[in-house]
Design a protein around this motif. Structure first.
Motif, PDB file in Angstrom:
ATOM      1  N   GLU A   6       5.940  29.000  23.997  1.00 46.34           N
ATOM      2  CA  GLU A   6       5.783  27.535  23.970  1.00 46.34           C
ATOM      3  C   GLU A   6       4.364  27.031  24.311  1.00 46.34           C
ATOM      4  O   GLU A   6       4.025  25.671  24.577  1.00 46.34           O
ATOM      5  N   TYR A   7       3.652  27.938  24.953  1.00 48.21           N
ATOM      6  CA  TYR A   7       2.298  27.493  25.460  1.00 48.21           C
ATOM      7  C   TYR A   7       1.495  26.855  24.342  1.00 48.21           C
ATOM      8  O   TYR A   7       1.420  27.338  23.346  1.00 48.21           O
ATOM      9  N   PRO A   8       1.211  25.524  24.603  1.00 48.89           N
ATOM     10  CA  PRO A   8       0.661  24.804  23.610  1.00 48.89           C
ATOM     11  C   PRO A   8      -0.915  24.922  22.883  1.00 48.89           C
ATOM     12  O   PRO A   8      -1.151  24.514  21.865  1.00 48.89           O
ATOM     13  N   PRO A  35      -1.332  28.980  18.257  1.00 47.06           N
ATOM     14  CA  PRO A  35      -1.077  28.674  19.367  1.00 47.06           C
ATOM     15  C   PRO A  35      -1.058  30.021  20.190  1.00 47.06           C
ATOM     16  O   PRO A  35      -0.346  31.007  19.732  1.00 47.06           O
ATOM     17  N   LEU A  36      -1.769  30.190  21.480  1.00 48.80           N
ATOM     18  CA  LEU A  36      -1.697  31.575  22.071  1.00 48.80           C
ATOM     19  C   LEU A  36      -0.520  31.966  22.417  1.00 48.80           C
ATOM     20  O   LEU A  36      -0.199  33.070  22.479  1.00 48.80           O
ATOM     21  N   GLY A  37       0.603  31.157  22.814  1.00 45.63           N
ATOM     22  CA  GLY A  37       1.745  31.434  23.161  1.00 45.63           C
ATOM     23  C   GLY A  37       2.408  32.364  22.050  1.00 45.63           C
ATOM     24  O   GLY A  37       3.446  33.251  22.148  1.00 45.63           O
ATOM     25  N   MET A  38       2.196  32.309  20.569  1.00 49.85           N
ATOM     26  CA  MET A  38       2.546  32.872  19.606  1.00 49.85           C
ATOM     27  C   MET A  38       1.750  33.956  19.202  1.00 49.85           C
ATOM     28  O   MET A  38       2.064  34.959  18.343  1.00 49.85           O
ATOM     29  N   ALA A  39       0.747  34.442  19.898  1.00 57.22           N
ATOM     30  CA  ALA A  39      -0.178  35.582  19.578  1.00 57.22           C
ATOM     31  C   ALA A  39       0.501  36.762  20.150  1.00 57.22           C
ATOM     32  O   ALA A  39       1.224  36.918  20.989  1.00 57.22           O
ATOM     33  N   SER A  40       0.171  37.924  19.320  1.00 56.89           N
ATOM     34  CA  SER A  40       0.603  39.134  19.885  1.00 56.89           C
ATOM     35  C   SER A  40      -0.223  39.466  21.103  1.00 56.89           C
ATOM     36  O   SER A  40      -1.190  39.113  21.489  1.00 56.89           O
ATOM     37  N   GLY A  41       0.304  40.609  21.921  1.00 57.49           N
ATOM     38  CA  GLY A  41      -0.325  40.900  23.004  1.00 57.49           C
ATOM     39  C   GLY A  41      -1.604  41.577  22.925  1.00 57.49           C
ATOM     40  O   GLY A  41      -2.678  40.841  23.771  1.00 57.49           O
ATOM     41  N   GLY A  42      -2.122  42.082  21.918  1.00 50.32           N
ATOM     42  CA  GLY A  42      -3.682  42.341  21.804  1.00 50.32           C
ATOM     43  C   GLY A  42      -4.573  41.317  21.313  1.00 50.32           C
ATOM     44  O   GLY A  42      -5.589  40.888  21.840  1.00 50.32           O
TER      45      GLY A  42
END
Length: 230
Positions: free
Chosen positions: A85-87, A129-136
């Motif tokens: 949820e990080y916006p 959204p950064l919260g939906m990005a993969s680890g890399g």
């Protein structure tokens, strides 16, 4: 002629009942790729905090050239698994390192953000959204944020520790390219000796009460294990 960026001389740092360093000496030269290796508890994080000015030396000195004020430092932390949820979008997140919020950036500052996203390969996903990005993708966004103000020194604090093997090398390839094409000096803290061997020019091995500084040229993994106790 190689010029120093930071010279650490006779550095001692001690907390109550816990001496971390007693007589630490090394130089980070401009354009160098220096890796710091050593087992947990030898003071790698304390060293970073001292370089960032967050820990005051007990004695000795950390000298910046031409001055501490003129030395910009970018910092890429250990992997942080942000909540989904990080916006903030990746673009907004990268822009935080300039003024704190993207809508108020100037045109020149927007160009800085775009350049940083381009060289770290996140521009195509800048609205994610950064919260939906993969680890890399998260770590590349952190890298973009760290370089957006064109630092002289880039510190990577175990930044590859939680990435899979492919992502580790992808991130370090980007860092190596910045080091070689933009002359950004790199300080890479890691337990990953194969990564250290592949990318670093020099190493600083920390052991309790001891240190060893040297060139990475010709160093085998077994030799690195021997000097670092990792």
């Amino acid at each position: 002629m190689t010029e120093p960026l930071i010279a650490v001389q006779h550095l001692a740092i001690a907390f109550p009942n816990n001496p971390v360093f007693k007589d630490l000496n090394f130089t980070i030269n401009q354009g160098d790729f220096l890796t710091v290796i050593g087992e947990n508890g030898v003071g790698k994080t304390t060293l970073i905090r001292a370089l960032l000015g967050l820990v005051k030396p007990t004695s000795g000195s950390i000298n910046y050239y031409p001055s501490k004020k003129a030395t910009k430092i970018g910092y890429v932390p250990q992997f942080r698994n942000l909540d989904q949820e990080y916006p903030l979008t990746i673009e907004d997140f990268v822009g935080l390192n300039i003024r704190g919020w993207l809508p108020w950036l100037t045109k020149a500052e927007h160009r800085q953000v775009n350049t940083a996203m381009s060289v770290t390969n996140v521009k195509k996903i800048k609205q994610r959204p950064l919260g939906m990005a993969s680890g890399g993708e998260k770590q590349r966004a952190y890298l973009a944020q760290a370089i957006v103000e064109e630092p002289q020194l880039l510190i990577l604090d175990e930044s590859t520790a939680s990435l899979d093997n492919e992502m580790k090398y992808e991130l370090l390839d980007l860092v190596q390219n910045l080091n070689q094409t933009s002359n950004i000096t790199v300080l890479f803290i890691t337990h990953d000796l194969p990564l250290a061997q592949k990318y670093a020019d020099h190493f600083l091995a920390l052991r309790p009460g001891q240190q060893e500084y040297g060139t990475m040229a010709g160093m085998s993994i077994e030799q690195l294990k021997e000097v670092s106790d990792v």
